[in-house]
Design a protein around this motif. Structure first.
Motif, PDB file in Angstrom:
ATOM      1  N   PRO A 140       0.909  -1.363   0.181  1.00 17.63           N
ATOM      2  CA  PRO A 140      -0.024   0.129   0.028  1.00 17.63           C
ATOM      3  C   PRO A 140       0.912   1.091  -0.099  1.00 17.63           C
ATOM      4  CG  PRO A 140      -0.007  -1.113   2.214  1.00 17.63           C
ATOM      5  CD  PRO A 140       0.767  -2.026   1.339  1.00 17.63           C
ATOM      6  N   VAL A 141       0.224   2.240  -0.840  1.00 17.76           N
ATOM      7  CA  VAL A 141       1.161   3.648  -0.702  1.00 17.76           C
ATOM      8  C   VAL A 141       0.308   4.496   0.155  1.00 17.76           C
ATOM      9  CG1 VAL A 141       1.641   5.545  -2.332  1.00 17.76           C
ATOM     10  CG2 VAL A 141       1.326   3.264  -3.346  1.00 17.76           C
ATOM     11  N   PHE A 142       1.158   4.615   1.470  1.00 15.33           N
ATOM     12  CA  PHE A 142       0.727   5.342   2.425  1.00 15.33           C
ATOM     13  C   PHE A 142       0.952   6.957   2.167  1.00 15.33           C
ATOM     14  CE2 PHE A 142       1.113   1.058   4.868  1.00 15.33           C
ATOM     15  CZ  PHE A 142      -0.473   0.947   4.637  1.00 15.33           C
ATOM     16  N   PRO A 143       0.099   7.817   2.260  1.00 16.31           N
ATOM     17  CA  PRO A 143       0.625   9.111   2.333  1.00 16.31           C
ATOM     18  C   PRO A 143       1.228   9.504   3.490  1.00 16.31           C
ATOM     19  CG  PRO A 143      -1.821   9.005   1.585  1.00 16.31           C
ATOM     20  CD  PRO A 143      -1.471   7.467   2.150  1.00 16.31           C
ATOM     21  N   VAL A 144       1.001   9.127   4.432  1.00 17.74           N
ATOM     22  CA  VAL A 144       1.632   9.725   5.867  1.00 17.74           C
ATOM     23  C   VAL A 144       3.330   9.443   5.743  1.00 17.74           C
ATOM     24  CG1 VAL A 144       1.938   7.208   6.964  1.00 17.74           C
ATOM     25  CG2 VAL A 144       1.609   9.145   8.586  1.00 17.74           C
ATOM     26  N   HIS A 145       3.655   8.848   4.569  1.00 21.05           N
ATOM     27  CA  HIS A 145       5.235   8.630   4.684  1.00 21.05           C
ATOM     28  C   HIS A 145       5.835  10.219   4.284  1.00 21.05           C
ATOM     29  CE1 HIS A 145       8.806   7.032   2.736  1.00 21.05           C
ATOM     30  NE2 HIS A 145       8.811   7.988   1.709  1.00 21.05           N
ATOM     31  N   HIS A 146       4.962  11.151   3.594  1.00 20.97           N
ATOM     32  CA  HIS A 146       5.301  12.409   3.393  1.00 20.97           C
ATOM     33  C   HIS A 146       4.836  13.416   4.311  1.00 20.97           C
ATOM     34  CE1 HIS A 146       7.216  11.686  -0.433  1.00 20.97           C
ATOM     35  NE2 HIS A 146       6.067  11.069  -0.933  1.00 20.97           N
ATOM     36  N   GLU A 147       3.858  12.809   5.071  1.00 19.74           N
ATOM     37  CA  GLU A 147       3.343  13.794   5.922  1.00 19.74           C
ATOM     38  C   GLU A 147       4.060  13.987   7.364  1.00 19.74           C
ATOM     39  OE1 GLU A 147      -1.331  13.099   4.742  1.00 19.74           O
ATOM     40  OE2 GLU A 147      -0.605  12.112   6.339  1.00 19.74           O
ATOM     41  N   LEU A 148       4.575  12.865   7.734  1.00 12.67           N
ATOM     42  CA  LEU A 148       4.915  12.989   9.172  1.00 12.67           C
ATOM     43  C   LEU A 148       6.404  13.875   9.387  1.00 12.67           C
ATOM     44  CD1 LEU A 148       4.462   9.416  10.945  1.00 12.67           C
ATOM     45  CD2 LEU A 148       3.415  11.744  11.451  1.00 12.67           C
ATOM     46  N   PRO A 149       7.104  13.625   8.700  1.00  9.88           N
ATOM     47  CA  PRO A 149       8.538  14.340   9.289  1.00  9.88           C
ATOM     48  C   PRO A 149       8.439  15.811   9.631  1.00  9.88           C
ATOM     49  CG  PRO A 149       8.614  12.583   7.387  1.00  9.88           C
ATOM     50  CD  PRO A 149       7.431  12.903   7.311  1.00  9.88           C
ATOM     51  N   TRP A 150       7.835  16.594   8.615  1.00  3.18           N
ATOM     52  CA  TRP A 150       8.201  17.966   8.508  1.00  3.18           C
ATOM     53  C   TRP A 150       7.098  18.938   9.176  1.00  3.18           C
ATOM     54  CZ3 TRP A 150      12.993  17.767   8.274  1.00  3.18           C
ATOM     55  CH2 TRP A 150      13.345  16.541   7.582  1.00  3.18           C
ATOM     56  N   LEU A 151       5.952  18.395   9.260  1.00  2.59           N
ATOM     57  CA  LEU A 151       4.797  19.314   9.865  1.00  2.59           C
ATOM     58  C   LEU A 151       5.291  20.158  11.176  1.00  2.59           C
ATOM     59  CD1 LEU A 151       1.501  17.270   9.440  1.00  2.59           C
ATOM     60  CD2 LEU A 151       2.033  19.349   8.116  1.00  2.59           C
ATOM     61  N   GLY A 152       4.989  21.266  11.028  1.00  2.00           N
ATOM     62  CA  GLY A 152       5.281  22.187  11.939  1.00  2.00           C
ATOM     63  C   GLY A 152       6.907  22.692  12.146  1.00  2.00           C
ATOM     64  N   ARG A 153       7.613  21.989  11.399  1.00  2.00           N
ATOM     65  CA  ARG A 153       9.138  22.454  11.539  1.00  2.00           C
ATOM     66  C   ARG A 153       9.242  23.654  10.365  1.00  2.00           C
ATOM     67  NH1 ARG A 153      12.105  16.604  11.453  1.00  2.00           N
ATOM     68  NH2 ARG A 153      13.989  18.269  11.083  1.00  2.00           N
ATOM     69  N   PRO A 154      10.425  24.317  10.671  1.00  2.00           N
ATOM     70  CA  PRO A 154      10.456  25.486   9.398  1.00  2.00           C
ATOM     71  C   PRO A 154      11.076  24.600   8.014  1.00  2.00           C
ATOM     72  CG  PRO A 154      12.000  25.763  11.520  1.00  2.00           C
ATOM     73  CD  PRO A 154      11.445  24.638  11.767  1.00  2.00           C
ATOM     74  N   ALA A 155      10.614  25.386   7.029  1.00  2.00           N
ATOM     75  CA  ALA A 155      10.442  24.801   5.618  1.00  2.00           C
ATOM     76  C   ALA A 155      11.960  24.669   5.337  1.00  2.00           C
ATOM     77  CB  ALA A 155       9.816  25.847   4.856  1.00  2.00           C
ATOM     78  N   ALA A 156      12.644  25.388   5.689  1.00  2.00           N
ATOM     79  CA  ALA A 156      14.041  25.149   5.340  1.00  2.00           C
ATOM     80  C   ALA A 156      14.769  23.821   5.881  1.00  2.00           C
ATOM     81  CB  ALA A 156      15.042  26.506   6.200  1.00  2.00           C
ATOM     82  N   GLU A 157      14.115  23.312   6.862  1.00  2.00           N
ATOM     83  CA  GLU A 157      14.602  22.001   7.354  1.00  2.00           C
ATOM     84  C   GLU A 157      13.997  20.850   6.436  1.00  2.00           C
ATOM     85  OE1 GLU A 157      13.820  21.301  11.376  1.00  2.00           O
ATOM     86  OE2 GLU A 157      14.711  23.028  11.968  1.00  2.00           O
ATOM     87  N   ALA A 158      12.753  21.095   5.563  1.00  2.41           N
ATOM     88  CA  ALA A 158      12.489  19.973   4.735  1.00  2.41           C
ATOM     89  C   ALA A 158      13.071  20.213   3.541  1.00  2.41           C
ATOM     90  CB  ALA A 158      10.887  20.361   4.737  1.00  2.41           C
ATOM     91  N   SER A 159      13.612  21.204   3.086  1.00  2.00           N
ATOM     92  CA  SER A 159      14.161  21.184   1.770  1.00  2.00           C
ATOM     93  C   SER A 159      15.145  20.262   1.196  1.00  2.00           C
ATOM     94  CB  SER A 159      14.831  22.730   1.491  1.00  2.00           C
ATOM     95  OG  SER A 159      15.877  22.782   2.329  1.00  2.00           O
ATOM     96  N   ALA A 160      15.765  19.771   2.135  1.00  2.00           N
ATOM     97  CA  ALA A 160      16.571  18.612   1.804  1.00  2.00           C
ATOM     98  C   ALA A 160      16.068  17.218   1.421  1.00  2.00           C
ATOM     99  CB  ALA A 160      17.935  18.491   2.571  1.00  2.00           C
ATOM    100  N   ALA A 161      14.811  17.114   2.003  1.00  2.00           N
ATOM    101  CA  ALA A 161      14.225  15.773   1.939  1.00  2.00           C
ATOM    102  C   ALA A 161      13.172  15.787   0.884  1.00  2.00           C
ATOM    103  CB  ALA A 161      13.420  15.677   3.492  1.00  2.00           C
TER     104      ALA A 161
END
Length: 429
Positions: A140-161
């Protein structure tokens, strides 16, 4: 540990979806170390609820996953305690807006927001009962794969992922407030039969959710992409973009919000109205809050009750009420877009006071455009004949009431938004 709420509001039989949701919760706990509060808000009939309860009881225990299956009685008990503790005026009205007797996509999600606050969650991840996960290589292709790591954190931290970044560097300090994708398969709104019967009538009807002053070419483009999601192509590999997420590119069956969004502003509690749960998508975008747009799309399907003798007119009425709501929401969306960063306070969180102001001002709009919409629907449905013509007859008897309800829905939204912060505080305590 990141505590999240993975929620499924439902009023229909969906034991297979409950089981699949538990698998996604397990994935989140195992792969990301999340503490997952799996929340099933059940408004189905007694026999269906009993079947759901048996399904929940049979779910295997999983470290990091706690399952909550709440029927409407349990939800009402929770809401009564929250409203009482909040000490707000018109408590009965608030209870009615949070748990109305009629179908409300916004209200059921608002209940999830308050319960997530009570459970101490940092984010809410919503799925729908008339959808399923895609499979890729048998998994199964779970959306939570992209949802969990970065919510609430500065966008700059997510840019490398992410796969790519399409975000003004000046916004990189703002928190990632939304992560979402769309759907593949059937139209999100069950009006495909109209298109099969008459393409021209389909265009006339769908065009009515555009502002009345749009030029024909812009309206036609909207019609062509409306309710189609991500098309039909299946998932073939991950792709994600850090961006200001276009509300047309995501769907509420496949969405996650950071608590700093939904604990500040609720969704409209309008009843018998499709699309009443989409307001926060526009707010996040217009306020310039970053999000992650990914391609783990949900597979959408339609359940048969919408085509029964009772279900058909009820669903068509929801669609018409959606069209009427756009008189007010287009005005509010235009104001939000013009306001931009002014929608945020010094902590980069949305300002409910500005939203309340825009909503209140919209209630004074001239109804002429909505009268025009009802006239156009009447003409279109009579062209289709059969049960569409029968519905047009029914619509004719309800015209004035529908016009009043569309305005009242906005006034109710104002009342709930003014009360929302107190309700959230009460829920959290």
């Amino acid at each position: 540990m990141n505590r999240v709420c993975l929620t499924l509001p439902t009023n229909r039989a969906c034991s297979a979806t409950v089981t699949a949701l538990h698998a996604e919760a397990t994935y989140a706990a195992r792969h990301f170390g999340a503490d997952v509060e799996l929340l099933v808000l059940d408004s189905a009939d007694a026999a269906t609820r009993a079947e759901h309860a048996r399904t929940v009881a049979a779910l295997p225990p999983e470290p990091g996953v706690t399952v909550h299956h709440l029927d409407e009685e349990a939800q009402r008990d929770f809401l009564c305690r929250v409203v009482r503790k909040a000490g707000l005026p018109e408590p009965d009205r608030l209870l009615r807006l949070m748990l109305p007797s009629a179908v409300s996509y916004g209200a059921c999600t608002n209940r999830a927001f308050l319960l997530a606050a009570a459970l101490g969650c940092d984010s809410v991840h919503r799925r729908d009962s008339d959808s399923a996960y895609q499979l890729h290589a048998g998994q199964p292709v779970f959306p939570v794969h992209h949802e969990l790591p970065w919510l609430g954190r500065p966008a700059a931290e997510a840019s490398a992922a992410v796969t790519r970044t399409d975000l003004d560097p000046a916004l990189a300090h703002r928190p990632v407030s939304l992560a979402g994708a769309s759907f593949i398969g059937a139209l999100s709104v069950d009006i495909g039969e109209i298109r099969r019967l008459d393409e021209a009538v389909y265009h006339d009807v769908v065009s009515l959710w555009a502002p009345g002053d749009w030029p024909e070419d812009r309206t036609r483009a909207l019609v062509e992409e409306s309710f189609t999601g991500a098309g039909t192509a299946p998932f073939a590999g991950d792709h994600s973009t850090l961006t200001l997420v276009d509300p047309m590119r995501v769907d509420m069956c496949n969405i996650a919000f950071d608590r700093a969004v939904y604990e500040r502003v609720p969704l409209t509690p309008a009843t018998d109205t499709i699309g009443s749960d989409y307001f926060l998508l526009h707010l996040v975008h217009d306020a310039g809050l970053p999000g992650i747009l990914h391609n783990r799309h949900i597979e959408n399907f339609h359940t048969p009750e919408r085509r029964t003798d009772t279900g058909f007119p009820a669903y068509q009425r929801r669609f018409v009420k959606f069209l009427l709501s756009m008189l007010y929401f287009h005005d509010v969306y235009d104001r939000m877009a013009a306001e931009g960063a002014g929608l945020l306070d010094e902590r980069q969180q949305v300002r409910p006071d500005r939203i309340v102001e825009f909503l209140r001002e919209s209630t004074g709009l001239d109804r002429a455009e909505n009268i025009w919409r009802l006239d156009r629907v009447d003409t279109a449905y009579r062209k289709l004949g059969g049960r569409y013509a029968d519905f047009a007859d029914q619509l004719g008897l309800e015209r004035h009431r529908l016009l009043d309800q569309a305005q009242q829905d906005i006034e109710d939204f104002v009342h709930l938004t003014v009360s929302w912060s107190a309700l959230v505080r009460a829920a959290r305590s």
